[in-house]
Design a protein around this motif. Structure first.
Motif, PDB file in Angstrom:
ATOM      1  N   PHE A  99       0.867  -1.176   0.000  1.00  0.00           N
ATOM      2  CA  PHE A  99       0.000   0.000   0.000  1.00  0.00           C
ATOM      3  C   PHE A  99       0.897   1.216   0.000  1.00  0.00           C
ATOM      4  O   PHE A  99       2.110   1.114   0.237  1.00  0.00           O
ATOM      5  CB  PHE A  99      -0.986   0.019   1.178  1.00  0.00           C
ATOM      6  N   PRO A 100       0.354   2.389  -0.314  1.00  0.00           N
ATOM      7  CA  PRO A 100       1.195   3.581  -0.476  1.00  0.00           C
ATOM      8  C   PRO A 100       2.066   3.860   0.739  1.00  0.00           C
ATOM      9  O   PRO A 100       1.602   3.816   1.879  1.00  0.00           O
ATOM     10  CB  PRO A 100       0.165   4.696  -0.683  1.00  0.00           C
ATOM     11  N   SER A 160      11.428  12.194   7.101  1.00  0.00           N
ATOM     12  CA  SER A 160      11.403  10.739   6.964  1.00  0.00           C
ATOM     13  C   SER A 160      12.310  10.267   5.835  1.00  0.00           C
ATOM     14  O   SER A 160      12.906   9.184   5.917  1.00  0.00           O
ATOM     15  CB  SER A 160       9.974  10.246   6.733  1.00  0.00           C
ATOM     16  N   VAL A 161      12.438  11.076   4.791  1.00  0.00           N
ATOM     17  CA  VAL A 161      13.351  10.750   3.689  1.00  0.00           C
ATOM     18  C   VAL A 161      14.796  10.939   4.123  1.00  0.00           C
ATOM     19  O   VAL A 161      15.641  10.059   3.927  1.00  0.00           O
ATOM     20  CB  VAL A 161      13.042  11.622   2.454  1.00  0.00           C
ATOM     21  N   VAL A 162      15.081  12.083   4.729  1.00  0.00           N
ATOM     22  CA  VAL A 162      16.464  12.384   5.115  1.00  0.00           C
ATOM     23  C   VAL A 162      16.981  11.365   6.125  1.00  0.00           C
ATOM     24  O   VAL A 162      18.136  10.924   6.043  1.00  0.00           O
ATOM     25  CB  VAL A 162      16.557  13.810   5.692  1.00  0.00           C
ATOM     26  N   LEU A 240       3.199  20.353  -0.098  1.00  0.00           N
ATOM     27  CA  LEU A 240       3.496  20.055  -1.496  1.00  0.00           C
ATOM     28  C   LEU A 240       4.960  19.672  -1.691  1.00  0.00           C
ATOM     29  O   LEU A 240       5.269  18.662  -2.332  1.00  0.00           O
ATOM     30  CB  LEU A 240       3.143  21.260  -2.368  1.00  0.00           C
ATOM     31  N   VAL A 241       5.876  20.450  -1.128  1.00  0.00           N
ATOM     32  CA  VAL A 241       7.303  20.160  -1.280  1.00  0.00           C
ATOM     33  C   VAL A 241       7.646  18.831  -0.614  1.00  0.00           C
ATOM     34  O   VAL A 241       8.346  17.989  -1.187  1.00  0.00           O
ATOM     35  CB  VAL A 241       8.150  21.307  -0.679  1.00  0.00           C
ATOM     36  N   VAL A 245       9.004  15.458  -2.651  1.00  0.00           N
ATOM     37  CA  VAL A 245      10.312  14.884  -2.317  1.00  0.00           C
ATOM     38  C   VAL A 245      10.152  13.434  -1.865  1.00  0.00           C
ATOM     39  O   VAL A 245      10.936  12.556  -2.257  1.00  0.00           O
ATOM     40  CB  VAL A 245      11.005  15.715  -1.221  1.00  0.00           C
ATOM     41  N   PHE A 246       9.139  13.181  -1.070  1.00  0.00           N
ATOM     42  CA  PHE A 246       8.887  11.822  -0.589  1.00  0.00           C
ATOM     43  C   PHE A 246       8.572  10.890  -1.753  1.00  0.00           C
ATOM     44  O   PHE A 246       9.130   9.782  -1.847  1.00  0.00           O
ATOM     45  CB  PHE A 246       7.731  11.841   0.409  1.00  0.00           C
ATOM     46  N   ARG A 247       7.691  11.308  -2.647  1.00  0.00           N
ATOM     47  CA  ARG A 247       7.320  10.476  -3.797  1.00  0.00           C
ATOM     48  C   ARG A 247       8.525  10.196  -4.694  1.00  0.00           C
ATOM     49  O   ARG A 247       8.700   9.075  -5.180  1.00  0.00           O
ATOM     50  CB  ARG A 247       6.234  11.188  -4.604  1.00  0.00           C
TER      51      ARG A 247
END
Length: 257
Positions: A99-100, A160-162, A240-241, A245-247
């Motif tokens: 799931f996403p 969460s990405v970093v 939005l940013v 970035v996450f996607r």
């Protein structure tokens, strides 16, 4: 499966993740979720004792002034700190369930929002204790909370990405939050600052949300045009940013966790 069924399934997953997070957080506590209410109230009492003599003459109902800002600050910090480690914490589910990936940060932010709502119930009781008269401006509170939540979610996506690629961001962010807190006017009126420092604080998005919340809840005043613009732009821009970035980094996250 239709798109509508997918959305229902994702909502169910978010709720289950939130329930799990809340149970985990209070699993060893006798008072459980009640700490979500007691923690900000106890902090309000302690900080009020310290700062009341300094600001009580310039700030009406100082304990509520303090609590109004502190609650939003804890919503923001709780949501962003929890979101930061979410991908690493759920690495097993990432590889086993389809799931996403956005669901994980959303669930952490939603969990922080649930805690805030428990606290807000106690906040309304404090308004009665301090004899703050109800006003139509109080209806704006959910809009402000929504903006703070969207702003926090955007920051949470980024963190969460970093964190997946640079775990030391957790310590750096802790230092940043200390500076950010003192620039959010939780304890003091902005009017007491030098002009240049006052402008720095007023440019702070978290302070903008806090000022609007204090205005509508304590002083029956609507945000001015500049405050409305800042609230909406910071919430929408951050979300939005952060989301983009996450996607963009989803595949790299899957390869690294």
């Amino acid at each position: 499966m239709s798109r509508k069924d997918n959305i229902k399934q994702y909502i169910f997953v978010v709720r289950q993740l939130v329930a799990r997070e809340i149970k985990r957080r209070y699993s060893r506590s006798y008072l459980g979720i009640l700490w979500s209410v007691l923690n900000p109230l106890l902090n309000m009492v302690v900080l009020s004792v310290i700062f009341t003599k300094m600001f009580s003459r310039s700030i009406e109902n100082y304990p509520l002034y303090l609590l109004s800002g502190q609650m939003l600050w804890q919503l923001f910090t709780g949501a962003t700190n929890a979101s930061m480690t979410v991908m690493v914490d759920n690495r097993v589910m990432l590889t086993r369930v389809k799931f996403p990936m956005e669901i994980f940060p959303i669930a952490r932010v939603y969990s922080a929002l649930v805690n805030y709502l428990y606290t807000f119930a106690a906040y309304l009781l404090m308004l009665l204790v301090f004899r703050i008269h109800p006003s139509v401006t109080m209806l704006l509170a959910p809009v402000i909370v929504l903006c703070v939540t969207m702003f926090s979610l955007g920051i949470g996506f980024l963190l969460s990405v970093v964190y997946v690629f640079f775990a030391d961001i957790k310590h750096l962010y802790s230092v940043l939050l200390s500076l950010w807190m003192y620039c959010s006017a939780l304890f003091y009126p902005v009017e007491s600052l030098p002009e240049l420092m006052g402008r720095v604080v007023e440019a702070n998005p978290v302070y903008n949300y806090i000022a609007c919340m204090r205005g509508c809840m304590l002083y029956a005043s609507w945000p001015n045009q500049a405050q409305w613009i800042r609230m909406i732009l910071w919430a929408g821009g951050s979300f939005l940013v952060g989301y983009l970035v996450f996607r963009k980094n989803q595949n790299r996250i899957m390869q690294s966790v």
